[in-house]
Write an enzyme that holds these catalytic residues in place. Structure first.
Site, PDB file in Angstrom:
ATOM      1  N   LYS A   1       0.845  -1.191   0.000  1.00 42.19           N
ATOM      2  CA  LYS A   1       0.000   0.000   0.000  1.00 42.19           C
ATOM      3  C   LYS A   1       0.880   1.241   0.000  1.00 42.19           C
ATOM      4  O   LYS A   1       1.737   1.405   0.872  1.00 42.19           O
ATOM      5  CB  LYS A   1      -0.912   0.026   1.226  1.00 42.19           C
ATOM      6  CG  LYS A   1      -1.845   1.234   1.270  1.00 42.19           C
ATOM      7  CD  LYS A   1      -2.648   1.283   2.539  1.00 42.19           C
ATOM      8  CE  LYS A   1      -1.884   1.853   3.707  1.00 42.19           C
ATOM      9  NZ  LYS A   1      -1.647   3.326   3.572  1.00 42.19           N
TER      10      LYS A   1
ATOM     11  N   ASP B   1      -3.425   3.982  -2.349  1.00 40.85           N
ATOM     12  CA  ASP B   1      -4.397   4.417  -1.343  1.00 40.85           C
ATOM     13  C   ASP B   1      -4.365   5.935  -1.209  1.00 40.85           C
ATOM     14  O   ASP B   1      -3.779   6.486  -0.277  1.00 40.85           O
ATOM     15  CB  ASP B   1      -4.070   3.748  -0.002  1.00 40.85           C
ATOM     16  CG  ASP B   1      -5.083   4.086   1.079  1.00 40.85           C
ATOM     17  OD1 ASP B   1      -6.252   4.344   0.734  1.00 40.85           O
ATOM     18  OD2 ASP B   1      -4.694   4.096   2.264  1.00 40.85           O
TER      19      ASP B   1
ATOM     20  N   LYS C   1      -7.404   7.737  -1.615  1.00 41.57           N
ATOM     21  CA  LYS C   1      -8.735   8.115  -1.126  1.00 41.57           C
ATOM     22  C   LYS C   1      -9.306   9.300  -1.908  1.00 41.57           C
ATOM     23  O   LYS C   1      -9.671  10.332  -1.329  1.00 41.57           O
ATOM     24  CB  LYS C   1      -8.694   8.425   0.370  1.00 41.57           C
ATOM     25  CG  LYS C   1      -8.231   7.256   1.231  1.00 41.57           C
ATOM     26  CD  LYS C   1      -8.225   7.634   2.699  1.00 41.57           C
ATOM     27  CE  LYS C   1      -7.755   6.493   3.578  1.00 41.57           C
ATOM     28  NZ  LYS C   1      -6.314   6.187   3.401  1.00 41.57           N
TER      29      LYS C   1
ATOM     30  N   ASP D   1     -13.647  14.127  -4.576  1.00 40.24           N
ATOM     31  CA  ASP D   1     -13.784  15.431  -5.215  1.00 40.24           C
ATOM     32  C   ASP D   1     -15.039  15.369  -6.084  1.00 40.24           C
ATOM     33  O   ASP D   1     -15.812  14.402  -6.004  1.00 40.24           O
ATOM     34  CB  ASP D   1     -12.527  15.736  -6.043  1.00 40.24           C
ATOM     35  CG  ASP D   1     -12.235  17.229  -6.144  1.00 40.24           C
ATOM     36  OD1 ASP D   1     -13.174  17.978  -6.496  1.00 40.24           O
ATOM     37  OD2 ASP D   1     -11.099  17.640  -5.876  1.00 40.24           O
TER      38      ASP D   1
ATOM     39  N   THR E   1     -10.299   3.679  10.529  1.00 40.20           N
ATOM     40  CA  THR E   1     -10.209   2.972  11.807  1.00 40.20           C
ATOM     41  C   THR E   1      -9.710   3.850  12.942  1.00 40.20           C
ATOM     42  O   THR E   1      -9.740   3.432  14.103  1.00 40.20           O
ATOM     43  CB  THR E   1      -9.294   1.737  11.672  1.00 40.20           C
ATOM     44  OG1 THR E   1      -8.046   2.138  11.122  1.00 40.20           O
ATOM     45  CG2 THR E   1      -9.929   0.687  10.775  1.00 40.20           C
TER      46      THR E   1
ATOM     47  N   ARG F   1       2.896  -0.982  10.615  1.00 36.70           N
ATOM     48  CA  ARG F   1       3.965  -0.998  11.605  1.00 36.70           C
ATOM     49  C   ARG F   1       4.260  -2.366  12.227  1.00 36.70           C
ATOM     50  O   ARG F   1       5.426  -2.640  12.533  1.00 36.70           O
ATOM     51  CB  ARG F   1       3.664   0.045  12.689  1.00 36.70           C
ATOM     52  CG  ARG F   1       3.909   1.468  12.198  1.00 36.70           C
ATOM     53  CD  ARG F   1       3.289   2.512  13.096  1.00 36.70           C
ATOM     54  NE  ARG F   1       1.826   2.522  12.962  1.00 36.70           N
ATOM     55  CZ  ARG F   1       1.023   3.394  13.570  1.00 36.70           C
ATOM     56  NH1 ARG F   1       1.539   4.311  14.363  1.00 36.70           N
ATOM     57  NH2 ARG F   1      -0.274   3.352  13.386  1.00 36.70           N
TER      58      ARG F   1
END
Length: 244
Positions: free
Chosen positions: A37, A65, A67, A70, A127, A219
């Protein structure tokens, strides 16, 4: 759910600020995970085409990614530009809160690009947000789960391939949208990793058991400590957990 090998369900989040760091992770992890990603931090620092082509040259599939959110015409143009980057871009996100007209325009633009187009995923609720934040900060009435399901149904009706949603909404989305809608799940943390700034989390095995198709993991892999064995061993360990 899609039928893939357990390690292919893992999408590693390259949330780093420079290309060298990203490519070092790709070099370590390619073949052990399903893709990578790349998001706003890296793409803003380096540039989208350069990131995509560099990751692809290292043998990595890209989950782009960004997002998009618009007006419909602008998002359709952005989707066309992403499709023009080639088959290395396997997945692409749009924000469901852009509305149905925007999602339909994106789906039409992707279909026009042909069979090698990226899968379009609608982001529902991030999240990092929980129910009080959704209610008090964003003014959304009703429960968080109800709102996520509403957005997932809208995305499906508009022609998107799947959604991005917290593990805790997987079952509700499956019940409402059936088995064909892809569910990509962030907020996934093995029991041996910190939850960080994610509020609605679940272990990888729990998320897949609930019906998730792909897991976005950052992570716990990219910053895995020496006692875990670093990124490579962390990825192998998570894939092994998905076999159980």
């Amino acid at each position: 759910m899609v039928a893939v090998a357990p390690h292919e369900r893992i999408l590693v989040a390259l949330d780093v600020a420079d290309l060298a760091s990203a490519l070092a992770l790709v070099e370590q992890l390619r073949g052990q995970v399903g893709g990578f990603k790349v998001g706003m931090e890296l793409c803003t620092a380096v540039g989208v085409p350069q990131v995509v082509h560099a990751v692809a040259a290292q043998g990595g599939a890209v989950f782009l990614d960004l997002k998009f959110c618009d007006i419909p015409n602008t998002v359709a143009g952005a989707v066309r530009s992403a499709c023009a980057l080639g088959p290395a871009v396997r997945m692409l996100t749009l924000h469901c809160h852009g509305g149905a007209a925007m999602l339909r325009a994106a789906a039409e633009a992707a279909r026009a690009a042909g069979p090698q187009r990226p899968l379009l995923l609608g982001v529902t609720i991030m999240t990092s947000l929980d129910a009080p934040a959704l209610r008090d900060e964003l003014g959304v009435a009703g429960s968080l789960a109800e709102h996520v399901v509403h957005l997932a149904q809208m995305a499906q009706a508009c022609g998107l391939d799947g959604v991005v949603a917290s593990p805790h909404e997987i079952a509700a989305i499956r019940a409402a949208c059936g088995p064909d809608l892809l569910i990509v799940t962030p907020g996934v943390r093995p029991v041996w990793a910190s939850s960080g700034d994610q509020r609605r989390v679940m272990t990888p095995a729990e998320a897949v058991a609930a019906g998730s198709d792909y897991l976005v993991i950052g992570r716990p892999i990219t910053a895995a400590p020496a006692e875990v064995g670093g990124p490579y061993e962390a990825a192998i360990r998570i894939a092994a957990e998905l076999h159980m």
